[in-house]
Enzyme design. Sequence first.
Site, PDB file in Angstrom:
ATOM      1  N   SER A  17      -7.760  36.831 -87.561  1.00 61.64           N
ATOM      2  CA  SER A  17      -7.750  38.077 -86.802  1.00 61.64           C
ATOM      3  C   SER A  17      -9.128  38.660 -86.535  1.00 61.64           C
ATOM      4  O   SER A  17      -9.334  39.304 -85.512  1.00 61.64           O
ATOM      5  CB  SER A  17      -6.890  39.116 -87.523  1.00 61.64           C
ATOM      6  OG  SER A  17      -7.436  39.403 -88.788  1.00 61.64           O
ATOM      7  N   HIS A  44      -1.905  36.221 -84.041  1.00 65.90           N
ATOM      8  CA  HIS A  44      -2.804  36.230 -82.875  1.00 65.90           C
ATOM      9  C   HIS A  44      -2.666  34.972 -82.028  1.00 65.90           C
ATOM     10  O   HIS A  44      -3.541  34.689 -81.203  1.00 65.90           O
ATOM     11  CB  HIS A  44      -4.253  36.423 -83.334  1.00 65.90           C
ATOM     12  CG  HIS A  44      -4.462  37.743 -84.002  1.00 65.90           C
ATOM     13  ND1 HIS A  44      -4.717  38.907 -83.294  1.00 65.90           N
ATOM     14  CD2 HIS A  44      -4.397  38.099 -85.300  1.00 65.90           C
ATOM     15  CE1 HIS A  44      -4.813  39.910 -84.146  1.00 65.90           C
ATOM     16  NE2 HIS A  44      -4.621  39.461 -85.370  1.00 65.90           N
ATOM     17  N   LYS A  83       1.393  42.342 -80.944  1.00 60.68           N
ATOM     18  CA  LYS A  83       0.146  41.879 -80.329  1.00 60.68           C
ATOM     19  C   LYS A  83       0.437  41.342 -78.930  1.00 60.68           C
ATOM     20  O   LYS A  83       0.773  42.131 -78.061  1.00 60.68           O
ATOM     21  CB  LYS A  83      -0.555  40.947 -81.288  1.00 60.68           C
ATOM     22  CG  LYS A  83      -1.215  41.838 -82.368  1.00 60.68           C
ATOM     23  CD  LYS A  83      -1.475  41.273 -83.682  1.00 60.68           C
ATOM     24  CE  LYS A  83      -1.976  42.401 -84.588  1.00 60.68           C
ATOM     25  NZ  LYS A  83      -1.972  42.046 -85.991  1.00 60.68           N
TER      26      LYS A  83
HETATM   27  C1  LIG Z   1      -1.931  42.678 -87.240  1.00 57.44           C
HETATM   28  C2  LIG Z   1      -1.664  41.620 -88.223  1.00 57.44           C
HETATM   29  C3  LIG Z   1      -0.587  41.719 -89.102  1.00 57.44           C
HETATM   30  C4  LIG Z   1       0.235  42.971 -89.225  1.00 57.44           C
HETATM   31  O1  LIG Z   1       1.072  43.129 -88.155  1.00 57.44           O
HETATM   32  P1  LIG Z   1       1.586  44.589 -87.753  1.00 57.44           P
HETATM   33  O2  LIG Z   1       2.756  44.320 -86.902  1.00 57.44           O
HETATM   34  O3  LIG Z   1       0.448  45.244 -87.029  1.00 57.44           O
HETATM   35  O4  LIG Z   1       1.938  45.303 -89.015  1.00 57.44           O
HETATM   36  C5  LIG Z   1      -0.302  40.644 -89.900  1.00 57.44           C
HETATM   37  N1  LIG Z   1      -1.066  39.536 -89.891  1.00 57.44           N
HETATM   38  C6  LIG Z   1      -2.144  39.429 -89.088  1.00 57.44           C
HETATM   39  C7  LIG Z   1      -2.955  38.188 -89.117  1.00 57.44           C
HETATM   40  C8  LIG Z   1      -2.481  40.466 -88.241  1.00 57.44           C
HETATM   41  O5  LIG Z   1      -3.555  40.374 -87.473  1.00 57.44           O
END
Ligand SMILES: *Cc1c(COP(=O)(O)O)cnc(C)c1O
Length: 390
Positions: free
Chosen positions: A183, A211, A242
């Site tokens: 991330s 991602h 995302k």
């Molecule tokens: C953003 C993210 C999460 C958490 O997801 P949310 O839906 O925002 O709680 C989990 N793992 C990774 C790698 C992330 O980038």
Amino acid sequence: MIPFQDDLSRRLKAIRADGLYREVRETGSAQGAHVTVEGKRLLNFSSNDYLGLANHPAVKQAAREAIDKYGAGSGSARLICGSLKVHQELEHAIADFKGTEAAVSFSSGYATALGTICALLEKDDVIVIDKLVHACIVDGARLSGATLRVFPHNDVTELEDILKWAREKNARRILIVTESVFSMDGDLAPLREIVELKDRYGAWLMVDEAHATGLFGANRRGVAEAFELAGRVEIQMGTLGKALGSAGGYICGSRALIELLINRARTFLFSTAPVPAATAAAKAAIEVVRSAEGEELRTRLWARVDQLKNGLVGGPWKLPVVQSPIIPIVIGDEARAMEVAAQFRSRGILIPAVRHPTVARGQARLRLTVSAAHTPEDVQEFLHASAGQT
Ligand SMILES: *Cc1c(COP(=O)(O)O)cnc(C)c1O
């Protein structure tokens, strides 16, 4: 005993002194290439809305229709009376999209990791994680009570040493957890080597595709698909917040895995079901991703990534090998990163600095992200502002 308010102000002072103080800023517009932050229109290079689906007409329409049909709230946890038809429809859509037997959704990616890891492991088991995995995986690992071992980022030699150690100590369960696209660094995990190792040592593998979902693989399922490894990953995780433009998280895999999570994942059992609007939006977003439009959006995204990457070559920043729409410009010093972010902001461009504890101390960076919503002119504007950086 230290008085409560004194303790708070002392700790806030220390955060400020370290250059790590944060505050929330108000965005007064929908997500998109441009956002209005505290009244100022800014060109946005910081969102995870990689395909521009957060404000997509079909995705928003699905949310509206779900509210009309099912209301604003879900009323209770899934296992009481809150398991609505939209939840089931979303889970079928996820399993079908990812090509797995079944899927289960959670109210956030964070809750997904926490609930899943704790449901699968207990004391005396071993969990092995990459040094750079997301906080929710670290927290899940700690909370599970399993023995936690960390391997240096993407270092499969060190991973193998830990697996040997775990096997010698006769661990009953060994779970490896990694992200597919990291991330904060935007690089990829060596999934092929990791899959081979976990098979050789009898470990299980959980891959967080937060991602990567929607962006990689022939059917845009993620990096595991791109590497033709999806069938060998026991636990596939992702977020709906995302590239899918909504909110929530999911696990997909075998039917038995999903049944176990429904019975044992505490963040599923003891939390109100995701709201109908977000659930329906995520389902509509999956439909867009799977359509010809989804392929077009992905093609456009990679074209913008290439444009930006090529435009930055020979510029003031030292760039990593670009493997995803996440391009970190590592500055190092926290205060300096804040200054560079402020310079971009004064030129109308939003790229907040990312600091400890999101990344290690002394690794502060601008985390630049590209979206299919950007036009070639938007990228050009960023490159122009970047060339003026000192
Ligand atoms: C953003 C993210 C999460 C958490 O997801 P949310 O839906 O925002 O709680 C989990 N793992 C990774 C790698 C992330 O980038």
